[in-house]
Motif scaffolding. Sequence first.
Motif, mmCIF file in Angstrom:
data_model
loop_
_atom_site.group_PDB
_atom_site.id
_atom_site.type_symbol
_atom_site.label_atom_id
_atom_site.label_comp_id
_atom_site.label_asym_id
_atom_site.label_seq_id
_atom_site.Cartn_x
_atom_site.Cartn_y
_atom_site.Cartn_z
ATOM 1 N N VAL A 139 126.101 104.286 95.144
ATOM 2 C CA VAL A 139 126.090 104.755 93.770
ATOM 3 C C VAL A 139 125.631 103.686 92.787
ATOM 4 C CG1 VAL A 139 127.751 105.129 91.936
ATOM 5 C CG2 VAL A 139 127.658 106.679 93.805
ATOM 6 N N GLU A 140 126.103 102.444 93.001
ATOM 7 C CA GLU A 140 125.804 101.427 91.994
ATOM 8 C C GLU A 140 124.349 100.974 92.048
ATOM 9 O OE1 GLU A 140 127.715 101.060 94.529
ATOM 10 O OE2 GLU A 140 127.554 99.114 95.490
ATOM 11 N N LEU A 155 121.954 103.065 91.967
ATOM 12 C CA LEU A 155 121.159 104.115 91.354
ATOM 13 C C LEU A 155 121.066 103.903 89.861
ATOM 14 C CD1 LEU A 155 122.561 107.290 93.039
ATOM 15 C CD2 LEU A 155 120.468 106.092 93.561
ATOM 16 N N PRO A 176 120.629 106.406 87.017
ATOM 17 C CA PRO A 176 120.507 107.841 86.736
ATOM 18 C C PRO A 176 119.561 108.112 85.565
ATOM 19 C CG PRO A 176 122.797 107.166 86.837
ATOM 20 C CD PRO A 176 121.991 105.920 86.789
ATOM 21 N N ILE A 182 118.379 110.461 82.681
ATOM 22 C CA ILE A 182 118.990 111.582 81.975
ATOM 23 C C ILE A 182 118.014 112.285 81.050
ATOM 24 C CG2 ILE A 182 121.375 110.809 82.122
ATOM 25 C CD1 ILE A 182 121.035 109.713 79.314
ATOM 26 N N VAL A 188 120.273 105.570 82.256
ATOM 27 C CA VAL A 188 121.544 105.155 81.710
ATOM 28 C C VAL A 188 122.128 104.116 82.632
ATOM 29 C CG1 VAL A 188 122.607 107.148 82.755
ATOM 30 C CG2 VAL A 188 123.819 105.942 80.995
ATOM 31 N N LYS A 189 122.741 103.120 82.026
ATOM 32 C CA LYS A 189 123.298 102.052 82.838
ATOM 33 C C LYS A 189 124.728 101.830 82.368
ATOM 34 C CE LYS A 189 122.689 97.199 83.444
ATOM 35 N NZ LYS A 189 122.521 96.205 82.419
ATOM 36 N N PRO A 190 125.658 101.881 83.287
ATOM 37 C CA PRO A 190 127.046 101.713 82.860
ATOM 38 C C PRO A 190 127.332 100.253 82.568
ATOM 39 C CG PRO A 190 126.929 101.947 85.220
ATOM 40 C CD PRO A 190 125.539 102.065 84.733
ATOM 41 N N LYS A 191 128.151 100.023 81.594
ATOM 42 C CA LYS A 191 128.561 98.661 81.307
ATOM 43 C C LYS A 191 130.044 98.568 81.588
ATOM 44 C CE LYS A 191 128.626 96.593 77.205
ATOM 45 N NZ LYS A 191 128.103 96.428 75.837
ATOM 46 N N LYS A 192 130.418 97.575 82.348
ATOM 47 C CA LYS A 192 131.817 97.489 82.735
ATOM 48 C C LYS A 192 132.561 96.563 81.803
ATOM 49 C CE LYS A 192 134.673 96.639 86.784
ATOM 50 N NZ LYS A 192 134.735 95.936 88.046
ATOM 51 N N ILE A 220 135.727 101.412 81.016
ATOM 52 C CA ILE A 220 134.280 101.404 81.049
ATOM 53 C C ILE A 220 133.778 101.706 79.650
ATOM 54 C CG2 ILE A 220 132.278 102.591 81.958
ATOM 55 C CD1 ILE A 220 134.772 103.013 84.263
ATOM 56 N N ASP A 236 127.885 103.679 77.666
ATOM 57 C CA ASP A 236 126.748 103.523 78.550
ATOM 58 C C ASP A 236 125.585 102.920 77.761
ATOM 59 O OD1 ASP A 236 128.323 104.856 80.337
ATOM 60 O OD2 ASP A 236 127.594 106.801 79.644
ATOM 61 N N ARG A 282 116.858 98.946 90.219
ATOM 62 C CA ARG A 282 117.615 100.050 90.780
ATOM 63 C C ARG A 282 116.708 101.227 91.117
ATOM 64 N NH1 ARG A 282 123.179 99.759 88.763
ATOM 65 N NH2 ARG A 282 123.315 97.753 87.759
#
Lengths: 525, 400, 364
Positions: free
Chosen positions: B31-32, B34, B36, B38, B58-62, B67, B70, B95
């Motif tokens: 998953v990480e 990828l 995604p 949108i 979209v890239k998640p920011k931790k 979380i 995005d 990615r």
Amino acid sequence: MRSWLKMIKELTLRPKGERQIRKSPSYSFDEDLNKPLSGTKVKEILSINSDVVFREFFLQGKERIPCLLAAVDGMVDKNQLDQFILKPLMVDLAGNPEMAQLTLANIVDKTLQSLLPGLEFKKISKMGEAIDAILSGDAVIFFSDSREALVFGARGWANRGVAEPITESIVKGPREGFSETLRINTSLIRRKIKHPSLRIISLKLGDLTKTDLVVTYIEKVASPDIVSEVFRRLGTIKMDGMLGNGYIEEMIEDNPYSPFPQVSFTERPDVLAGKLLEGKVGIIVDGTPIVLVVPAVLTQFLNVNEDYYQRAMVAILSRFVRYLGAFVAMLAPSIYIAVTTFHQEIIPTDLLMSISAGRQGVPFPALLEALTMLAALEILQEAGLRLPKPIGSTIGIVGALVIGDAAVKASLVSPLMVIIISLTAIASYAIPTYDLSLAVRLIRIPLMILAGVLGFFGVSVGLYVIIIHLLTLRSFGVPYLSPIAPLRIRTLLQDTFVRAPWWALKRRPQLIDVKEPQSGRKGKG
Amino acid sequence: MKRKWCNKIALVLALLASMLCLTGCWGKREVEDLSPLIGLGFDLGQKPGTYLITEQFVKPKKGDTTISADVDRTFSLEASSLREAYEMISKIAYRVPFMGSLKVIVIGEDLAKAGLMNVLDFTQRYAEFRRSMYLVLAKGKAQDILNTKMRSGTLTAMYIKNNIESGDTISTFPTVRLGHYFTVLARKSTAPIIPVIERTKSGDGGIEYKSESKEAQELRIQGAGVFRGDLLSGFLNDEETKGYMWLENQVQQRLIDTVDLDKSQINYAGQVLNSTTKYHVKTIDGTIGLEYKIKVNIAVDEVLGMKEQVSELEWVDLMQEAEQRFTKVIENECQSSFQKERELSLDFLGIGRHIEERNPAYWKTVKDQWQEKIADFPVSLDVQVTIHHSGMSDSSATTN
Amino acid sequence: MEKISTHQFMTLGAAVLMGGTFLLLASGVTEASGRDGWMTVLPGFTLAIPYGLVVLSLLVQYPHKNLLQISEILLGKWLGKSIGLIYILITGYYGGLVLAVLGDIYERSIMPLTPLWLFYLGGLLLVLYLVGSGIEVFARFSEAVFPVIVIGLVLNVLLAIPRMEQGELLPILADGIKPLFFGVLKVMPFAMEYILFLAGLATFLPTGKNELGQLRTGLWRAAFMVGILDMVVVIIQILVFGPVETIRLANGILELGKLVEISRTVSGIESLFMGVWLGALVIKISAFFFMVTWGMESVFNLKGLKWNYLVAAVFMGIALGFTRGPYMLRELAFVEDYLMFPVALIWIPILWGVSCWKKGTGVQ
């Protein structure tokens, strides 16, 4: 090479028919056991053991007859011996007219018929019988060198009494459970079913242990085929020691290599009675509070007797929860792996982002992560299982802190994985039968590997293999997946996934359908 | 039998063992890894035969514990096919682009005029895409739309998606999914329409907002574009689109007022609770035509221009009058839609399809000259408005 | 001797008759009969009923024999054997092709990068396990899995309802009844596949008088159940995609699975449905595997594990030979329409005629 193969074969295949398992060694007295009885010989064999006590005395009849009372200290009720044997023979009966007629020739019959009170007296005439009786806790009276002797059933050892069963706790229902003593257990079941058709038939197994066991069923309710099959299979067991019913289970079940339990167990008399009324056969073994019930089908492992004590609607809900739990316990980790590594399109985007963020910095692929977590879980479970209670709770704390919190903070596992694994653990406790939850724990691992390699394709292939495996299983001739396949529509609807109200359970569940011909046990011959 | 058992066990063990070794290939993606996708935007490229493809990832920011928002990564690439764009993006982003999460496809105006089919083919053929994505038509360039920095901080594509999904509550523009577009396209007689999205600066259309930059920072979906096949050939304004919504039975809830009819009178505004449209093939003025029967339920929640409290009886009359005025409003919207249909001579209302459904024999006779027929095909309208209630008050407060 | 119960006969029959028809049917019938394609599905499947009744009546005269053995009795040894050979060849070829379909749909729709042979291997593993466990287990398998397939189909259809377009089914019968005929022709081969399966299955059917009635009921129940289910599947595809798109889409039902959205969050659950479709295809492949083994047993008297492995290898070989998807689908349609359909269409009535004639002469 050939011998290696042979060894592997012996280790992996259960012999068909009779085969001695761990033969007992031969002894100098083996030959004597079949010989006619002799008190002095018995004393010779047994006197070396400190727990066997002998009491010699004389009877004054027509002639003076030396007698010998033998018993195992601690296994007989000494009061009874004093009161029903020694006191009458030595004190009360002195001067009784009958006594005057006693000779060595008629002493056994005379004492049995008219001299000794007490219910459990029996005449024996073999060495072996005498020794078995003594060692089983009975008392034996030998008369001089007479070829016959009297057995007095005065067993009285320390026992646990009837207590509440530990493994099968229940909220609403009877509290008594079986104990280690066979007689108490049979009395418990007899108290539930007071009908002459309840058969309690006893057998003995184990060359050295001589374990007593009884087979119990209800005549005309249990299928005669199954009953005779049970006796046939029990007859093939030949082993030196038999200490628990696990021994029997493995020797009589149809498919020893299946992870699924094919024999069910219970600690509760009410459960056993219920099963007997459904036409099943119980095997009670002396020395263990757990009773074997055959035949078993898969769905019954997810149903508990409490369903019948609860109101039908409520019972349906709790059954549903249990089935759900079984599915979650089996599939949750593999679905998680399949979804996160192959089928991300299923995950809603927001969730996808949070999973992705959670996995940032986690060094392992999802499969390895899950397997590690699962290994940790299994170790925790196994470690907690046998620990004394005060220490057991530490395990929980350590496990929760270390695995749950620290591992996530250290980015060793992702938070969602912790949730999935704990959900799996909790769900597996919703399976009421320990044996089945073990099976589920076992098949979870290959399913996870398949999911990690082939995604949902792997999972579905794995599930179909399990289904086909379940379909090939039979328990004492009854297809394991019945009533789903072969379909017994009535049983399926009234008492499988749901429980119909009692007034609707008009017929007994059909275990063996006359219409489905029995083609032997496929794949066993 | 004995051998079979050994075989089986050996087979299972060997398979499992080999599988453990083989993990990591066969199309597996963590998953990480990828990225995604949108939002997807299409414009015409500078060079002929190329497209300007805008991809919003979209890239998640931790954060520390939670979380956080995005982060958006939007690229625009000039490529002649989507696969080429995919390759270009893979070179710069480490990615793997993941199409399964695509929400919105934005089509630039210039591209729409040149034809959509080439760019849409990939989206309906490649297995990761689904037919349930939303289509919108950009006024101007799709690139600009997707690059808009929203004031709320949400990702543009997500914003568009949420906006479309909440569109049911106002029903002023049609919801067009990719699959719907293709289905309508396949009907041949009906012209597909796609809602229009545009950027609104502060001050545009009476909307003002506080903004530091001069760039537009809000997006609005209003109106629609009408296509001849896959070529854009006209726009519907807000009113015409509203008419389309009534006629196509797509109104779920609407906010409606009668102010535009006549400002001097007492006016009403309210919420359309629900509406159904039925179609009947009927003889109108001697030729066969289509009759629309629209039934609308409205709750009045705003009364304008009332000066004094009225009695209960008068109120009943007033509400009846309100019904008539609402009817008039709806009729006007529909009529403007009919007007546009004739003007464009494009059957975006699907009249031909309604005829075909109800009178296939007649349809066969007009099918071939349908393009010409639309211009004067007789239609009639029958709108019935029912006012359920007028909110918490059965009159108005008095002003003295 | 293994036997299957009458209920198992019904579910097994339905599962084999259904097979993977719902994956491919919609496109074919809609192409042949347009918007009204859905009407042709049920009549096409009901063709299985008269033919099935003929097979059952032969079963009464020659209990515990399959139709290959009966042909040897009725038509002479060599003619019988050559029919058997044709039977083996066709069923073996078709079985391999269905295996190829299994790989094709997985590769096409959800796992494009996984090597094809893995799907074949996974499928064959299940098939071999089923075949090795015997017809009884196979019957029970279909008994357990068929309801799941039905639930899967119904769920898929129900969840797709929100995506329906207005009035795509209308107008009904705009072009008259004639095009329907071609649609029925498209469906009939599927019924004939089932009849060929029945021809081999005859050995295992109970022959009591009571049971025969139940078998007959089971026969028409299976045909109607599958006919109606497939019809619903075609209807929903026409409703969602419209007839033109239905023809164009390679596997409409998979596309439908992708469209499904549960409360606007969980979407694209086709990979879950695929697990169920896998079961359906495995049943179909196993059925053809069984047919090959029955054929080999009655014609050449070959049976046993090693022949099973041989058949599996042949299936694998055929599947690997058809990695070109469109080519494979054309070949599949060819075998259905021009091999299996005519063979079953002619063979069964001839057998019946000869047996009636023999009975007639025997009486005189």
